[in-house]
Design an enzyme around this catalytic site. Structure first.
Site, PDB file in Angstrom:
ATOM      1  N   HIS A 242      33.720  32.250  33.237  1.00  0.00           N
ATOM      2  CA  HIS A 242      32.618  32.910  33.963  1.00  0.00           C
ATOM      3  C   HIS A 242      31.613  33.613  33.044  1.00  0.00           C
ATOM      4  O   HIS A 242      30.399  33.376  33.122  1.00  0.00           O
ATOM      5  CB  HIS A 242      33.181  33.996  34.895  1.00  0.00           C
ATOM      6  CG  HIS A 242      34.213  33.548  35.861  1.00  0.00           C
ATOM      7  ND1 HIS A 242      33.906  32.986  37.075  1.00  0.00           N
ATOM      8  CD2 HIS A 242      35.563  33.612  35.813  1.00  0.00           C
ATOM      9  CE1 HIS A 242      35.009  32.735  37.737  1.00  0.00           C
ATOM     10  NE2 HIS A 242      36.022  33.095  36.997  1.00  0.00           N
TER      11      HIS A 242
HETATM   12  C1  BDR Z   1      34.910  37.980  36.560  1.00  0.00           C
HETATM   13  O1  BDR Z   1      36.083  38.766  36.787  1.00  0.00           O
HETATM   14  C2  BDR Z   1      36.856  38.849  35.624  1.00  0.00           C
HETATM   15  O2  BDR Z   1      38.194  38.543  35.867  1.00  0.00           O
HETATM   16  C3  BDR Z   1      36.225  37.919  34.625  1.00  0.00           C
HETATM   17  O3  BDR Z   1      36.321  38.466  33.314  1.00  0.00           O
HETATM   18  C4  BDR Z   1      34.804  37.790  35.067  1.00  0.00           C
HETATM   19  O4  BDR Z   1      33.990  38.803  34.512  1.00  0.00           O
HETATM   20  C5  BDR Z   1      35.019  36.714  37.349  1.00  0.00           C
HETATM   21  O5  BDR Z   1      35.103  36.992  38.716  1.00  0.00           O
END
Ligand code: BDR
Ligand code: CA
Length: 322
Positions: A242
């Site tokens: 992400h």
């Molecule tokens: C986001 O949530 C976290 O677990 C990840 O690092 C990312 O920033 C994804 O939903």
């Protein structure tokens, strides 16, 4: 001119890739990293960020620790089940120990110092809960003019990943997210899970990264918890990085295609808490019902050249743009 960039982060496996991408790429000037609670508690996210910068040969980048909890309501749970209890699949302790001390000031103070000193607009990339950024804008409104864009990994247009409708970073502190996305006027780009999931990388991409050298191999070595979680979550052999998608846009404006939408954040305590309500109705609908129009407007990343994006990230992590 190189983009000046500050990353606000809760490492986190995908945060690790995002920090490395910026730290290893010459086209961006990474001037600071601030940390926040999120995937794991603040003490872990902070030491992880410092170790990752050391791995990338960037002890010149200052790191300051920020919020250890959300603004109003306690965070119900962390994402250790996705990232491991130390945030990096149990491998944080295998990274090089930082030679640079943690900054003696808090995250918001470092943000203010860096922004006040900047002679050109700075991009901020928050890739964790938005607590530090909400505090910054609330307490130090004079720095707004120093911020070019805030490129945020967060939210979901059509689905969530922590609840059916809420994405983790927004769900972790909805009041902070609402302050930044809805109540402020600094230009924001939101990179939601709808797009980050489409940018998932497969085993072939991971193998290529591992073969690029010791840093690439070390990053791949941090992905054990992701490699267990994502095949179950996605139903196929792939991982969603992400935060690297958002940092790619922060580094290279326009690598993601965006559209402008009114937005709101559900700060209620019901089942849709933390949902980003992205109003995709035609503009005429807002004009006809201005009293129910969402107050804030942000750019939402909706598409990209998926292979081009994956190639951009792989090249950056391989150090070929250093
Ligand atoms: C986001 O949530 C976290 O677990 C990840 O690092 C990312 O920033 C994804 O939903
Ligand atoms: Ca993150």
């Amino acid at each position: 001119m190189d983009t000046k960039l500050i990353i606000d982060t809760d490492p986190g496996i995908d945060d690790a890739f995002a920090i490395a991408l910026a730290a290893l790429s010459a086209e961006v000037d990474l001037i600071g990293v601030t940390t926040v609670f999120g995937n794991v508690p603040l003490a872990s996210t902070t030491v992880n960020a410092r170790r990752l910068l050391q791995l990338c040969g960037r002890p010149d980048v200052p790191v300051a620790a920020g919020a250890e909890r959300p603004l109003v309501h306690p965070q119900p749970f962390t994402a250790a089940y996705v990232h491991g209890s130390d945030g990096l699949s149990g491998k944080s302790g295998t990274l090089p120990e930082p030679t640079r001390e943690l900054e003696p000031v808090d995250a918001v103070s470092l943000l203010v110092q860096l922004l006040e000193a900047a002679d050109e607009p700075v991009t901020i990339a928050p890739i964790g809960p938005l607590t530090n950024i909400a505090l910054l804008l609330a307490a130090h409104p004079h720095v707004r003019s120093k911020i070019g864009r805030i490129v945020i990994m967060g939210g979901g247009v059509t689905f969530g990943n922590t609840t059916p409708v809420a994405e983790f970073n927004i769900w972790s502190d909805p009041e902070a997210a609402r302050r930044v996305l809805v109540e402020e006027t600094v230009p924001c780009v939101l990179v939601p899970v709808d797009l980050t999931h489409r940018c998932a990388v497969d085993a072939d991409w991971i193998a290529k990264l591992s073969a690029t050298g010791p840093i690439g191999a070390t990053l791949v070595g941090l992905t054990g918890s992701y490699q267990k979680h994502y095949p179950k979550a996605l139903g196929r052999q792939a991982m969603v990085l992400h935060d690297t998608v958002a940092v790619a846009e922060a580094m290279s404006q326009g690598i993601l295609r965006t559209e402008t939408f009114p937005i709101d954040v559900d700060c209620g305590l019901g089942p849709s808490r933390g949902q980003t309500l992205v109003d995709r109705r035609p503009a005429t609908a807002h004009e006809e019902s201005p009293e129910v129009r969402s107050p804030g407007t942000v750019e939402v990343a909706v598409d990209t050249d998926l292979d081009g994006l994956r190639g951009f990230v792989l090249d950056g992590l391989s150090g070929s743009r250093r």
